[in-house]
Design an enzyme around this catalytic site. Structure first.
Site, PDB file in Angstrom:
ATOM      1  N   GLU A 185      -2.453   9.852  -0.909  1.00  0.00           N
ATOM      2  CA  GLU A 185      -3.860   9.108  -1.238  1.00  0.00           C
ATOM      3  C   GLU A 185      -4.446   8.921   0.111  1.00  0.00           C
ATOM      4  O   GLU A 185      -5.565   8.815   0.195  1.00  0.00           O
ATOM      5  CB  GLU A 185      -3.403   7.915  -1.814  1.00  0.00           C
ATOM      6  N   HIS A 199      -3.534  -1.799   6.426  1.00  0.00           N
ATOM      7  CA  HIS A 199      -3.448  -0.729   7.447  1.00  0.00           C
ATOM      8  C   HIS A 199      -2.765  -1.255   8.534  1.00  0.00           C
ATOM      9  O   HIS A 199      -3.315  -0.789   9.816  1.00  0.00           O
ATOM     10  CB  HIS A 199      -4.554   0.320   7.319  1.00  0.00           C
ATOM     11  N   ASP A 240      -3.246  -0.883  -6.900  1.00  0.00           N
ATOM     12  CA  ASP A 240      -3.249  -0.451  -5.315  1.00  0.00           C
ATOM     13  C   ASP A 240      -3.136  -1.845  -4.838  1.00  0.00           C
ATOM     14  O   ASP A 240      -3.822  -2.898  -5.015  1.00  0.00           O
ATOM     15  CB  ASP A 240      -4.008   0.472  -4.911  1.00  0.00           C
ATOM     16  N   ASP A 265       0.761  -1.191   0.074  1.00  0.00           N
ATOM     17  CA  ASP A 265      -0.072   0.099   0.178  1.00  0.00           C
ATOM     18  C   ASP A 265       0.914   1.131  -0.019  1.00  0.00           C
ATOM     19  O   ASP A 265       0.916   1.942   1.022  1.00  0.00           O
ATOM     20  CB  ASP A 265      -0.968  -0.118   1.311  1.00  0.00           C
TER      21      ASP A 265
HETATM   22 ZN    ZN Z   1      -3.834   2.571   2.522  1.00  0.00          ZN
END
Ligand code: ZN
Length: 388
Positions: free
Chosen positions: A196, A333, A251, A141
């Site tokens: 982003e 994340h 992504d 990411d």
């Molecule tokens: Zn992210």
């Protein structure tokens, strides 16, 4: 006179409709690479790339939150790669208010031929998400997608150069029965979006800072109508956005066993080609990770609702190909989204798919020199040495 006025008024009313219906993502002649060309392009892995955190990723696997020193260093690294390749660079730098205060963002835009009237755009975000405790890498990411874009640029630059030389020399456009007019007009552009990630909770305003800024900027930048716009009956008042054939956004890639869907009907034919390239690579024994796995779904998923850097471009009518794994990787994340989340075989497979697909989209071939003709495959399997 009155009739002329009525006609003019009608034309003015219809012009936006005409441009809206003349889809920029219309099918084009996709020049499939021969088995040997595909093999040569697929096996260009640099010899020093023997671990996920070697090569480009050694420079990208660092925290790189927008507005930080690390973020600037990553920008400098990206710029250095394209400077060596001789690409044109544009920086889109701006300051924007965020939940953490004013932050400076910089989108980096690299173009092989800045004068070309059309662009195939490959993109990914290079910033990483801010966490209070710091230390978040974001390997999937989006360090890995950024590394793939660098790889595609390096692998295809010799082919792009050779084709441009041939087109500039006035070589007839019809080659081997392929209509090269689309291909000759289209260059490769690679965008690295900053900002982003949301700083707090993801909202329409706390997210995709870079892509929102660039889409707005290009939407307001008008160009003189070129032969290419007339030929394709596009907008009579083209903006920079009209020069984008399709925005391909990568992504959350690099972890094993991704599940990739097609999200848009107008670009589904490109997605099908991508899946076909992967099938060919697997059949040729050029995939060393998950060779039996299908990564690309057979169905269009028009209800994903995944928000990402494509959103501002999508809302302005730019065709989108969104290459993202869904569901998201398990490390998404989390602090564990570091080099251990990546797999070398998976990264190689992505690089090969994107090199071969991009070459086919742009009508590049070994006939134009480049990988197959001028560079000896650095990691070739015996399969790829025939009929070069
Ligand atoms: Zn992210």
């Amino acid at each position: 006179m009155r009739l002329a006025l009525v006609l003019l008024a009608l034309l003015a009313l219809l012009a936006p409709l005409v441009s809206a219906f003349a889809s920029r993502a219309r099918r084009r002649d996709f020049r499939a690479l021969s088995e040997s060309q595909m093999g040569a392009l697929a096996t260009l892995d640099p010899p020093e790339w023997d671990a996920v955190d070697s090569g480009h990723l050694a420079h990208l696997l660092v925290p790189r939150v927008s507005g930080t020193e690390n973020n600037t260093q990553v920008q400098e690294y990206l710029s250095s790669v394209f400077a060596k390749l001789g690409w044109h660079e544009d920086k889109d730098r701006f300051t924007q208010e965020t939940p953490l205060g004013d932050v400076q963002f910089t989108n980096l835009i690299f173009t092989f031929d800045a004068d070309a009237p059309r662009k195939l755009v490959l993109s990914a975000h290079f910033d990483s998400k801010w966490f209070e405790q710091g230390g978040f890498i974001g390997a999937t990411d989006s360090s890995a997608p950024c590394a793939t874009l660098l790889d595609v640029a390096e692998a295809l630059t010799p082919l792009l150069r050779a084709r441009k030389a041939r087109v500039d020399a006035g070589t007839p456009l019809l080659q081997d029965g392929h209509d090269e007019e689309d291909a000759a007009a289209t260059t490769l552009q690679i965008i690295f979006f900053d900002g982003e990630e949301a700083f707090h909770e993801w909202t329409d305003t706390d997210s995709v800072y870079g892509s929102r800024h660039l889409a707005d900027k290009w939407d307001a930048e008008y160009l003189p109508p070129s032969h290419e716009f007339v030929r394709r009956r596009l907008s009579p008042r083209p903006t920079v956005l009209d020069t984008v054939d399709v925005l391909v956004l990568l992504d959350l890639l690099g972890a094993p066993s991704p599940s990739i869907s097609s999200y848009y009907r107008d670009t589904d034919w490109m997605f099908v080609q991508l899946s076909a390239v992967d099938d060919r690579l697997r059949a040729a024994g050029l995939v060393d990770k998950g060779a039996k796995e299908h990564w690309f779904s057979k169905y269009i998923n028009q209800f994903s609702g995944i928000d990402d850097d494509h959103r501002p471009f999508l809302h302005k009518g730019v065709p989108i190909l969104h290459l993202i794994t869904s569901p998201f990787p398990a490390v998404w994340h989390r602090m564990s989204d570091n080099k251990d989340a990546l797999d070398l075989g998976v990264l190689r497979r992505w690089n090969r798919i994107m090199r071969v697909w991009t070459a086919a989209y742009l009508g590049l071939s070994a006939d134009d020199g480049g990988a197959a003709a001028t560079a000896a495959p650095r990691n070739a399997s015996p399969k790829t040495t025939d009929e070069l």
